[in-house]
Design a protein around this motif. Structure first.
Motif, PDB file in Angstrom:
ATOM      1  N   LEU A 102      34.669  46.329  31.633  1.00 18.91           N
ATOM      2  CA  LEU A 102      35.575  45.315  31.111  1.00 18.91           C
ATOM      3  C   LEU A 102      36.678  46.011  30.319  1.00 18.91           C
ATOM      4  O   LEU A 102      36.401  46.883  29.493  1.00 18.91           O
ATOM      5  CB  LEU A 102      34.810  44.335  30.200  1.00 18.91           C
ATOM      6  CG  LEU A 102      33.840  43.400  30.921  1.00 18.91           C
ATOM      7  CD1 LEU A 102      33.010  42.624  29.911  1.00 18.91           C
ATOM      8  CD2 LEU A 102      34.580  42.452  31.848  1.00 18.91           C
ATOM      9  N   ASN A 103      37.903  45.615  30.570  1.00 21.08           N
ATOM     10  CA  ASN A 103      39.032  46.195  29.857  1.00 21.08           C
ATOM     11  C   ASN A 103      38.927  45.826  28.375  1.00 21.08           C
ATOM     12  O   ASN A 103      38.926  44.647  28.023  1.00 21.08           O
ATOM     13  CB  ASN A 103      40.329  45.630  30.454  1.00 21.08           C
ATOM     14  CG  ASN A 103      41.556  46.258  29.842  1.00 21.08           C
ATOM     15  OD1 ASN A 103      41.520  46.753  28.723  1.00 21.08           O
ATOM     16  ND2 ASN A 103      42.644  46.238  30.581  1.00 21.08           N
ATOM     17  N   PRO A 104      38.850  46.842  27.509  1.00 18.33           N
ATOM     18  CA  PRO A 104      38.598  46.543  26.092  1.00 18.33           C
ATOM     19  C   PRO A 104      39.717  45.761  25.428  1.00 18.33           C
ATOM     20  O   PRO A 104      39.506  45.157  24.385  1.00 18.33           O
ATOM     21  CB  PRO A 104      38.467  47.941  25.455  1.00 18.33           C
ATOM     22  CG  PRO A 104      39.126  48.870  26.411  1.00 18.33           C
ATOM     23  CD  PRO A 104      38.929  48.278  27.763  1.00 18.33           C
ATOM     24  N   THR A 105      40.916  45.784  25.987  1.00 17.52           N
ATOM     25  CA  THR A 105      42.009  45.099  25.305  1.00 17.52           C
ATOM     26  C   THR A 105      42.319  43.741  25.921  1.00 17.52           C
ATOM     27  O   THR A 105      43.336  43.134  25.613  1.00 17.52           O
ATOM     28  CB  THR A 105      43.290  45.947  25.347  1.00 17.52           C
ATOM     29  OG1 THR A 105      43.595  46.229  26.705  1.00 17.52           O
ATOM     30  CG2 THR A 105      43.115  47.241  24.580  1.00 17.52           C
ATOM     31  N   LEU A 106      41.434  43.281  26.815  1.00 18.18           N
ATOM     32  CA  LEU A 106      41.661  41.983  27.453  1.00 18.18           C
ATOM     33  C   LEU A 106      40.559  41.031  27.005  1.00 18.18           C
ATOM     34  O   LEU A 106      39.388  41.400  26.977  1.00 18.18           O
ATOM     35  CB  LEU A 106      41.598  42.180  28.973  1.00 18.18           C
ATOM     36  CG  LEU A 106      42.714  41.599  29.825  1.00 18.18           C
ATOM     37  CD1 LEU A 106      44.075  41.969  29.276  1.00 18.18           C
ATOM     38  CD2 LEU A 106      42.576  42.077  31.255  1.00 18.18           C
ATOM     39  N   GLU A 110      40.006  36.217  30.196  1.00 14.15           N
ATOM     40  CA  GLU A 110      41.066  36.727  31.065  1.00 14.15           C
ATOM     41  C   GLU A 110      40.493  37.450  32.287  1.00 14.15           C
ATOM     42  O   GLU A 110      41.077  37.440  33.366  1.00 14.15           O
ATOM     43  CB  GLU A 110      41.949  37.675  30.238  1.00 14.15           C
ATOM     44  CG  GLU A 110      43.250  38.070  30.872  1.00 14.15           C
ATOM     45  CD  GLU A 110      44.139  36.869  31.170  1.00 14.15           C
ATOM     46  OE1 GLU A 110      44.843  36.925  32.180  1.00 14.15           O
ATOM     47  OE2 GLU A 110      44.112  35.874  30.402  1.00 14.15           O
ATOM     48  N   HIS A 111      39.334  38.076  32.101  1.00 11.57           N
ATOM     49  CA  HIS A 111      38.738  38.807  33.214  1.00 11.57           C
ATOM     50  C   HIS A 111      38.362  37.887  34.375  1.00 11.57           C
ATOM     51  O   HIS A 111      38.342  38.311  35.517  1.00 11.57           O
ATOM     52  CB  HIS A 111      37.496  39.578  32.738  1.00 11.57           C
ATOM     53  CG  HIS A 111      37.831  40.777  31.905  1.00 11.57           C
ATOM     54  ND1 HIS A 111      37.915  40.731  30.542  1.00 11.57           N
ATOM     55  CD2 HIS A 111      38.132  42.054  32.250  1.00 11.57           C
ATOM     56  CE1 HIS A 111      38.230  41.933  30.071  1.00 11.57           C
ATOM     57  NE2 HIS A 111      38.379  42.752  31.091  1.00 11.57           N
ATOM     58  N   VAL A 112      38.036  36.652  34.051  1.00 13.79           N
ATOM     59  CA  VAL A 112      37.715  35.696  35.115  1.00 13.79           C
ATOM     60  C   VAL A 112      38.991  35.005  35.581  1.00 13.79           C
ATOM     61  O   VAL A 112      39.230  34.845  36.780  1.00 13.79           O
ATOM     62  CB  VAL A 112      36.690  34.665  34.605  1.00 13.79           C
ATOM     63  CG1 VAL A 112      36.306  33.709  35.737  1.00 13.79           C
ATOM     64  CG2 VAL A 112      35.461  35.363  34.050  1.00 13.79           C
ATOM     65  N   GLU A 114      42.008  36.025  35.718  1.00 13.59           N
ATOM     66  CA  GLU A 114      42.906  36.792  36.586  1.00 13.59           C
ATOM     67  C   GLU A 114      42.447  36.762  38.040  1.00 13.59           C
ATOM     68  O   GLU A 114      43.268  36.789  38.944  1.00 13.59           O
ATOM     69  CB  GLU A 114      43.072  38.228  36.072  1.00 13.59           C
ATOM     70  CG  GLU A 114      41.801  39.046  36.038  1.00 13.59           C
ATOM     71  CD  GLU A 114      42.019  40.449  35.460  1.00 13.59           C
ATOM     72  OE1 GLU A 114      43.139  40.742  35.014  1.00 13.59           O
ATOM     73  OE2 GLU A 114      41.047  41.234  35.450  1.00 13.59           O
ATOM     74  N   VAL A 115      41.127  36.666  38.239  1.00 10.56           N
ATOM     75  CA  VAL A 115      40.622  36.595  39.609  1.00 10.56           C
ATOM     76  C   VAL A 115      40.999  35.262  40.235  1.00 10.56           C
ATOM     77  O   VAL A 115      41.474  35.187  41.369  1.00 10.56           O
ATOM     78  CB  VAL A 115      39.089  36.767  39.615  1.00 10.56           C
ATOM     79  CG1 VAL A 115      38.539  36.569  41.027  1.00 10.56           C
ATOM     80  CG2 VAL A 115      38.712  38.131  39.071  1.00 10.56           C
ATOM     81  N   ARG A 118      44.694  35.047  40.977  1.00 12.23           N
ATOM     82  CA  ARG A 118      45.095  35.898  42.082  1.00 12.23           C
ATOM     83  C   ARG A 118      44.601  35.360  43.423  1.00 12.23           C
ATOM     84  O   ARG A 118      45.358  35.235  44.365  1.00 12.23           O
ATOM     85  CB  ARG A 118      44.540  37.311  41.839  1.00 12.23           C
ATOM     86  CG  ARG A 118      44.563  38.232  43.024  1.00 12.23           C
ATOM     87  CD  ARG A 118      45.841  39.000  43.115  1.00 12.23           C
ATOM     88  NE  ARG A 118      45.783  39.987  44.190  1.00 12.23           N
ATOM     89  CZ  ARG A 118      46.845  40.529  44.749  1.00 12.23           C
ATOM     90  NH1 ARG A 118      48.047  40.180  44.335  1.00 12.23           N
ATOM     91  NH2 ARG A 118      46.726  41.421  45.712  1.00 12.23           N
ATOM     92  N   TYR A 150      36.982  39.422  22.565  1.00 18.92           N
ATOM     93  CA  TYR A 150      37.216  40.689  23.258  1.00 18.92           C
ATOM     94  C   TYR A 150      35.860  41.296  23.598  1.00 18.92           C
ATOM     95  O   TYR A 150      34.858  40.970  22.959  1.00 18.92           O
ATOM     96  CB  TYR A 150      38.010  41.640  22.370  1.00 18.92           C
ATOM     97  CG  TYR A 150      39.454  41.246  22.293  1.00 18.92           C
ATOM     98  CD1 TYR A 150      40.344  41.667  23.268  1.00 18.92           C
ATOM     99  CD2 TYR A 150      39.912  40.424  21.264  1.00 18.92           C
ATOM    100  CE1 TYR A 150      41.670  41.287  23.218  1.00 18.92           C
ATOM    101  CE2 TYR A 150      41.243  40.033  21.216  1.00 18.92           C
ATOM    102  CZ  TYR A 150      42.112  40.464  22.200  1.00 18.92           C
ATOM    103  OH  TYR A 150      43.416  40.088  22.168  1.00 18.92           O
ATOM    104  N   ALA A 166      32.932  36.609  36.969  1.00 13.31           N
ATOM    105  CA  ALA A 166      34.156  37.040  37.642  1.00 13.31           C
ATOM    106  C   ALA A 166      33.873  37.371  39.098  1.00 13.31           C
ATOM    107  O   ALA A 166      34.682  37.074  39.990  1.00 13.31           O
ATOM    108  CB  ALA A 166      34.757  38.255  36.931  1.00 13.31           C
TER     109      ALA A 166
END
Lengths: 535, 316, 532, 274
Positions: A102-106, A110-112, A114-115, A118, A150, A166
């Motif tokens: 997981l991107n630490p700054t997101l 947001e991780h779900v 963005e999928v 997209r 976060y 995600a």
């Protein structure tokens, strides 16, 4: 072989890096609604296969013949652009360590989102609503709040749930799971596994479940493929692989898997006075900062282990289990003088007040082997030098020359004598751990503390190391304080097991009695969570 | 980040500056120069020297002199110059203001140039453009400012070409365009090493980040390339760069000394050089102290910026 | 290359004597003591065109004028400010003779021990108060008071007392006869300050300027920029022509030249020899050059071994190829020296044949002196200006074949002043031209000289200088000085191989500026700006 | 170690950097012998020549041959830079190791002071020290060495602390080894690698720093042909003969590049991940 049409199929696929053949003639098929377990040790090629399927290979990779098909379409014919639309939408992937993937700054949401944005072309509010629903579905209690957090603000289990959400978000046809529970503690792993099984049944997704853990895979997969040196050596229904392996390699692998029902140690330790006794031991971390000390506001330091009491009799194997951070290694370090402690420590009836009081006799009697042989062997010293040192300190037995004594030690751990000239980086992981064991036994100790000594090793090597320890015990009558998170393994060898939880010793019982009705709730949860092999 | 963290950091800075003040004071004590002689010139009689020493407190034990000095400094009084008789604090802070302008513009230029170059190099790893950028940054890091400055002077600043005014300083408030034009060459010179340094940093961070699991995970999610690059990779790659930039401020303040000297830029660096040449002790003390304090504060700012951007950091 | 005694060979005070430029000999006789108001019109720049009013002149200088108090000025940029903001009793003409400034006329008794100066009436200070004899008395008392730390104290002549005869008349009583007093009173530090200001303590003068000069102070930021504006109440009704003068500081010679070429400054008061050629070729700019009495000398401690032997000194002098030295040390922008401190730029000078290099003779002398196998020496040069080291390196190479093995040691100027200057046995000094021949001799070479660095102490030389100082007759003085020069030429107390020309750069639109050989004379009030 | 060397020469940085350093070393050792002219001899008739057949890189204000001077100057330039780095490294390593090993308030106090010193911009600190000591090549060396010390102490300390955390040190402690054995035999061999890397890169800074000091008149003094001094002396003649300044400037940059490259190569070669 299942007759249903395969969602994912790999047909005669070859892959090499330079002259090294990573994968050879791989054939696999995963039908809809099924889970195929892919089991192999490190370096067997299982992760290469996953990335080959995802069409994400390094430049140095050379692909040979064969096809990789998703619902009949050959992925090898896809352009990079096309693949970007397939990944995440039709073909998903879940990684081992949610903290790293997981991107630490997101924010977690947001991780779900963005999928969905997209691949499902949702507007941001739609995606947010859908995400909230998804997160609720994967068992997060306050999904809206969780979305705003976060990664570092969530626990490992929560993070892996987000990753799974995600992965399922775009309703893929097929999922690759690369050791999705390895980084989690036993109980959480169990929950994640259950969640996955539910979702898989609900969505009918075809899944390739990659793991080194045969016991675990055999419980969730319908079929298991065993991969060894780039080849699938066995591909059979799960139960069959375990109970009736066809191939020699699989047989060895299965044999190496620790099974609590197969005890490796039969004798009981003598009813003698304990060699090592710990009474109310508390180990604290850190030290007071200069400012605090000057201000005189010394807050009590956090304790890594609280009020632990243990005894170890001669020749006894005492297992210590618990998840990471439970305080098991803390105790080990205190016992060899790497941490100060409060409470009483007695060695053969003699009281040891603290690290300073650990004299040569004590140190000779109590030796330690660490988890990572890479770190515990000085890379700038030869094996001979490493082994000579305890001999110099504690004496060379039987009037042997130093060199002969080193050779004898190597022989005891079943390594050739000429290893004395080698350096640690020239040895494999298992060989290094043998050297570390030899170093501990050079002192002819009464107790050896084994701090997770097998957890960085592959299962077959692990079995050999355990064998070695048992032989040495036979020969020298050594007692072990065997620290591990692997309940199956420790139940095979320990006479008694101590369970630690967040710094407290919650239970200390005979191995056989562990998990009985008298057991602590945590112990029982732990035992429930451990995947034992089917069959 | 909490108020108590901030307070603690400020206290640490104060402690640092205090130690620096002792060092600087100590150094000025052993300089081969006598403030009384400096003040009176060598026509002075011994009686006069004694009188002046008493007036300046030079006859006191060193630690008393130090306490007296630091006491005044804490009240904002840095003393008066032995050379000019002007209040040193005022002079140095004015000069500092100009140096900061120079420094900030250089940082700005550096960021605008270095980040895209670093990213390009990382993305095109091993290709010609990466090697070119890498080589250029090696050369950039290895050129002392005075060499760069001179090269800049005989090319861009050469009056024969009439491109840019090469020297001096005009306050932007007096003549904005002229003032800015005069800043171009010094800013350019100072930026060269910074750019070269930060390009390498951005590149290596970017390479690291591109190899992380979360970037790989983002790829495996089929995200678009811009989203992977900007949202997932760049942001994380720039975080450690901030720390490097903070460290570079130390270099910046040092490098500025030479650049200011060459371009006749009346900043704190040149004020210090002049003070050192003239053995003007109060000016040396004030200048060094102010520079060190500036550096310490810049580091704090960088930390705070880092904390604001990196959600993982929690300053309790 | 500091034209005007940077702080350089000159610490406060010493510089005094090191910085006297020389007269253009052609004009020698023009400025009489009694020239009166006539000289006011100035022979300085005889302009073909009529001067125009208005405009701003930007002058670049090589170092910060860090003292504003004129009594304490020590370096060129400070002298420049002092001259623009203040006035003296007299000023130095281009011929090294005294011209009227605040004093309109002067006379002495026949013994040359009492001098009377008449002051210009109705002159006002910048604060509006009127100039009186009391101000002059107070000023000279302050200069003579050691507490002031004025470098001028040893340069204004043997003044014993100063008294006001009436509001516009001042009487100087001297300790001994002194023919050069009017010239000495033109000294850069002898700027008249209101008595009231001096009474209140001089600290005020570190921030303001209260003079009678042609310009008034607008702003003073020593390390960068000093701005002056026209003083409408200046005693000369037409001057100054300029509305405004800005003094910019450019320590770096390259940057300074660049600023001039780019048109960022109009007048560069000191140019490096290396940049001189560049200015000649550039449009809108011209280089100014005047021969001067500025020199670098190699000081040899004549009171100790090995330099107590005149043969050693003469041997070293014989190793120098002086023509080459002018090239190497001064980029050709200088003149050959004959080891005496005066040259054609001075009023009293008798040319001596320059010494030719003669290595064989040098070797012979060295052997006779007892050093047949050569001599190991350490020569100290301060780092400012870099011509010192330049000369040192050249000397080292030239002296090598004769058996002199010279180690050059350079050091920071402050350290040099602290540890070597006036003390060391073998180092390089720098001296600006002095207004008079007497000045350079009696400040540097007489046995009693305050800056007698070489400890040469020659009684016949002392006597000649002393006699000349009491002599009013020019021809007789010239004769006495010629004999003194000859003694120096033979004895070589110091090596003076090169005199440096003074160099400056100027935008061609700047009119009325003349480079003065003495260096510390600028006359900005006579400058005006022509068309573009 | 030969292993490391082989790794090193396999990296392009190591190869190029090492090659240039070797050339510079050759110049430092045999410089005067291979120089076409006496580096101090004047050629008064050929002052300010550009590069040409006789004087390959031209001549300076005294007509001295620039190539010969650069070759002769390699010795002092390299020696001063390497010695300054060595001084700073050894002093820093001792301080850092002591600090890490003693720990407690000594460590804290030392690191506070190190922080404070590092809060003074490096060049300024060096300037102050040289001002106290007096301008000369050797003093510049000492000043630069002192200025390097806190940084090296910092690095050594953090490397030492990292090594101290390693299990092989724990194993030695648990075995009951003496403090000196642990520091000297177990820790030190593992600390030197990263420190040598850091030191190599610092030589580049030292070359530049010394040149800068010379440029400001606080380093080597005439008639030395130290490269920074050559550049400083050439500056007034910039518009007369730019080569005078260009060649020694290039030499400085080249050697600094070389040490940077070599250090990076060394880092890669010593890094197990590579």
């Amino acid at each position: 072989m299942s007759e249903a049409p395969a969602v994912l199929s790999v047909e005669g696929y070859d892959l090499s890096y330079g002259r090294f053949a990573a994968l050879r003639d791989i054939r696999l098929a995963v039908p809809r609604g099924q889970v195929l377990g892919l089991v192999g040790e490190s370096g067997s090629g299982k992760t290469s296969l996953a990335y080959a399927i995802m069409r994400h290979l390094p430049h140095s990779a050379v692909e040979g013949g064969g096809a990789i098909r998703l619902s009949g379409q050959d992925l090898r014919a896809m352009t990079a652009q096309q693949m970007r639309h397939i990944r995440g939408s039709r073909l998903g992937m879940v990684f081992q360590d949610p903290s790293a993937s997981l991107n630490p700054t997101l924010r977690l949401g947001e991780h779900v989102i963005e999928v969905l944005r997209r691949h499902k072309r949702l507007t941001r509010p739609e995606a947010r609503d859908r995400t909230e629903a998804m997160l609720r579905r994967v068992g997060l209690r306050e999904p809206a709040a969780m979305m705003r957090r976060y990664p570092h603000e969530a626990s490992g289990g929560e993070k892996q749930r987000v990753v799974i959400a995600a992965a399922f978000a775009a309703e893929p046809e097929c999922l690759l799971l690369d050791e999705p529970t390895t980084a989690l503690d036993v109980i959480t792993a169990r929950q994640i596994l259950e969640l996955f099984t539910e979702l898989q049944a609900e969505t009918g997704v075809a899944a390739l479940y990659i793991s080194h853990d045969l016991a675990l895979v055999s419980r969730i997969a319908q079929r298991v493929a065993v991969i060894h040196r780039g080849r699938v050596v066995e591909n059979d229904p799960a139960a069959q692989v375990f109970s009736n392996p066809r191939e020699e390699y699989t047989r060895r692998l299965v044999a190496a898997v620790p099974r609590p029902d197969l005890r490796l140690v039969r004798d009981a330790p003598a009813e003698a006075a304990p060699v090592l006794a710990v009474q109310g031991m508390t180990v604290r971390y850190g030290r007071q900062g200069l400012l605090q000390r000057l201000a005189g506001r010394a807050a009590p330091l956090p304790a890594g282990a609280r009020e632990v009491s243990l005894e170890l009799r001669p020749g006894e194997i005492l297992g210590v289990v618990g998840e990471s951070g439970s305080g098991k290694s803390t105790i080990a370090k205190a016992l060899v003088g790497l941490n100060g402690f409060e409470g009483a420590l007695r060695h053969e009836g003699r009281s040891i007040a603290g690290p300073a009081a650990m004299d040569r006799d004590y140190r000779r009697a109590v030796q330690i082997v660490f988890q990572h042989p890479d770190a515990s062997l000085n890379p700038r010293q030869s094996i001979g030098q490493i082994l000579s040192r305890p001999l110099a300190l504690y004496g060379t037995p039987d009037g042997l020359s130093r060199r002969d004594a080193v050779a004898a030690l190597l022989e005891e751990v079943q390594l050739p004598a000429d290893f004395a000239q080698r350096y640690p980086h020239q040895l494999s992981g298992g060989q290094k751990q043998r050297v570390a064991i030899a170093r501990a036994f050079a002192a002819r100790p009464k107790v050896v503390i084994c701090d997770e000594i097998t957890s960085s090793l592959d299962v077959s090597i692990q079995a050999q190391i355990v064998q070695l320890l048992l032989q040495l015990r036979e020969r020298f009558g050594t007692g072990y304080l065997f620290i591990t998170h692997d309940l199956n393994l420790v139940r095979q060898i320990a006479h008694r097991i101590a369970v630690m939880y967040r710094g407290d010793l919650v239970e200390l019982a005979d191995t056989a009695a562990l998990g009985g009705p008298q057991s602590h709730a945590y112990t029982r949860a732990l035992l429930d969570a451990v995947p034992t092999p089917v069959g | 980040m909490s108020a108590s963290y901030l307070l603690r950091r400020l206290l640490t800075i104060l402690l640092t500056v205090l130690i620096v003040s002792m060092l600087v004071f100590g150094i000025t004590q052993v300089l081969p120069a006598d403030a009384a002689v400096m003040l009176l010139g060598e026509n002075a009689t011994p009686e006069q020297l004694v009188a002046v020493r008493a007036r300046l407190g030079l006859d006191l034990p060193v630690w008393q002199q130090y306490l007296g000095w630091i006491g005044h400094v804490l009240r904002g009084d840095f003393g008066t110059s032995l050379e000019t008789g002007l209040p040193v604090g005022e002079v140095m802070f004015t000069a500092l203001g100009r140096s900061l302008l120079l420094a900030l513009l250089s940082l700005l230029l550096m960021l605008v140039v270095a980040i895209p170059l670093g990213v390009v190099a990382a993305l095109r790893r091993g290709r010609a453009s990466d090697l070119g950028i890498g080589l250029a940054s090696y050369v950039g890091v290895s050129m002392p400012e005075f060499v760069t400055a001179t090269l800049v002077l005989i090319t861009l600043g050469n009056p024969a070409f009439g491109l840019l005014p090469s020297t001096g300083y005009v306050p932007l408030t007096e003549d904005f365009r002229g003032g800015l034009a005069r800043l171009v060459l010094p800013v350019l010179t100072v930026s060269v090493i910074l750019v070269a340094h930060v390009v390498r940093m951005v590149r290596s961070e970017m390479v690291d980040v591109l190899g992380t699991d979360y970037v790989r995970a983002a790829r495996m999610k089929g995200l678009s390339r811009p989203r992977i690059l900007f949202r997932h990779a760049l942001r994380n790659a720039l975080l450690p760069t901030i720390t490097v930039v903070a460290l570079d401020i130390g270099y910046l303040l040092g490098g500025i000394i030479v650049v200011e000297e060459i371009f006749a830029f009346p900043g704190i660096g040149r004020a210090l050089i002049v003070a050192i040449q003239q053995r003007d002790l109060p000016s040396i003390q004030a200048g060094a102290l102010i520079m060190a304090a500036t550096y310490a504060l810049a580091n704090l700012l960088a930390d705070l910026a880092y904390a604001a951007l990196d959600k993982r950091i929690r300053y309790a | 290359m500091l034209v005007i005694g940077e702080r350089d060979g000159c610490r406060p005070g010493m510089e005094a004597l090191m910085d006297r430029p020389a007269p253009l000999s052609r004009r020698n006789l023009l400025a009489g003591t009694a020239a009166g108001g006539l000289a006011l019109v100035g022979l300085h720049g005889a302009h073909a065109q009529t001067a125009r009013r208005g405009g701003t002149l930007r002058i670049s200088v090589e170092q910060a004028p860090s003292k504003l108090n004129p009594l304490q000025h020590r370096v060129g940029p400070e002298y420049l400010l002092g001259e623009m903001l203040y006035s003296g009793l007299t000023r130095l003409g281009p011929d090294m003779a005294a011209q009227p400034d605040l004093a309109t006329s002067w006379s002495s008794n026949p013994e040359l021990t009492e001098w009377t100066f008449r002051l210009r009436p109705q002159v006002a200070f910048h604060d509006g108060s009127a100039l009186t004899a009391q101000d002059v008395v107070a000023t000279f008392q302050a200069i003579l008071d050691p507490a002031t730390g004025s470098p001028g104290r040893s340069n204004i002549g043997p003044v014993d007392s100063v008294t006001a005869v009436d509001p516009l008349t001042v009487l100087f009583r001297l300790k001994g006869a002194y023919a050069d007093l009017p010239v000495a009173l033109a000294y850069t530090n002898a700027r008249i300050i209101p008595a009231a200001v001096l009474k209140g303590g001089m600290a005020r003068l570190d921030r303001e300027a209260l003079g009678t000069g042609p310009f008034r102070l607008v702003s003073y930021e020593p390390s960068r920029l000093t701005v002056l504006e026209r003083n409408p109440d200046y005693y000369h009704p037409e001057r100054p022509y300029l509305d405004r003068v800005e003094v910019q500081v450019f320590p770096d010679a390259t940057a300074r030249t660049a600023a001039l070429l780019a048109g960022d400054s109009d007048l560069m008061l000191s140019a490096a020899p290396t940049d001189f050629a560049r200015m000649e070729g550039a449009p809108g700019v011209k280089g100014l050059r005047t021969p001067s009495g500025q020199f670098l000398n190699v000081i040899m401690g004549c009171n100790q071994k090995p330099f107590d032997d005149v043969r050693v000194r003469r041997a070293l002098a014989l190793t120098i190829d002086r023509e080459a030295m002018v090239e190497l040390a001064a980029e050709g922008l200088g003149t050959v020296g004959a080891d005496t401190p005066v040259n054609a730029a001075y009023r009293f000078n008798t040319a001596l044949p320059p010494r030719e290099a003669n290595i064989a003779e040098a070797k012979k002398l060295l052997a006779e002196a007892g050093y047949p196998r050569g001599l190991e020496l350490t020569l100290v040069a301060s780092d400012r200006p870099n011509t010192r080291a330049q000369l040192g390196v050249a000397l080292r190479e030239m002296a090598k074949p004769a058996g002199f093995n010279i180690n050059l040691q350079t050091m920071a100027h402050a350290t040099f002043l602290d540890q070597v200057w006036l003390k060391g046995p073998f180092y390089i000094g720098l001296y600006n031209m002095q207004p008079t021949t007497d000045g350079i001799f009696s400040l540097l070479y007489a046995s009693s000289a305050p800056w007698n660095e070489s400890k040469w102490n020659n009684a016949s030389f002392d006597k000649l200088v002393e006699d000349a100082r009491r002599t009013a007759d020019d021809a007789r003085r010239r004769e006495l000085y010629a004999r003194a020069q000859k003694i120096m030429y033979d004895e070589v107390p110091t090596l003076i191989p090169v005199f440096f020309d003074l160099l400056a750069g100027i935008r061609t639109r700047v009119q009325g500026f003349n480079l003065h050989p003495r260096g510390a004379v600028y006359r900005i009030e006579e400058v005006w700006l022509g068309g573009a | 170690m030969p292993d490391t060397l082989r790794h090193l020469l396999r990296t392009p940085q190591g190869l190029i950097g090492g090659g240039i350093i070797l050339m510079a070393l050759l110049a430092a050792i045999g410089g005067p012998a291979i120089a076409p002219f006496d580096p101090e001899a004047f050629h008064v008739r050929a002052r300010f020549s550009g590069p040409g057949a006789t004087y390959w890189l031209g001549t300076d204000q005294f007509g001295r041959d620039i190539l010969s001077r650069i070759l002769a100057g390699a010795r002092s330039t390299l020696f001063l830079a390497v010695a300054a780095t060595a001084l700073g490294t050894v002093a820093g390593a001792v301080l850092g190791t002591l600090s890490a090993f003693i720990g407690g308030w000594v460590d804290e106090a030392l690191m506070r002071i190190v922080d404070a010193v590092m809060a003074i911009p490096n060049l300024l600190f060096t300037l102050l020290i040289v001002t106290v000591l007096g301008a000369s090549g050797v003093n510049a060396l000492i000043a630069l060495g002192i200025a390097f010390t806190p940084g090296m102490a910092r690095i050594t300390r953090s490397v030492a602390l990292a090594v101290r955390q390693q299990d092989f040190v724990n194993a030695a402690v648990a075995r009951g080894e003496t403090g000196s054995f642990i520091v000297l035999r177990e820790m030190l061999p593992n600390v030197v690698g990263p420190i040598i890397v850091e030191a190599t890169i610092r030589v580049a800074f030292a070359v530049m720093g010394l040149a800068t000091l010379s440029f400001l008149g606080l380093g080597a003094q005439p008639p030395s042909s130290e490269w920074g001094l050559m550049v400083a002396e050439a500056r007034p003649y910039l518009f007369r003969n730019a080569w005078m300044m260009l060649f020694p400037g290039l030499a400085i940059a080249l050697v600094a590049v070389a040490f940077n490259l070599f250090g990076d190569g060394l880092r890669d070669a010593l890094n197990p991940r590579a």
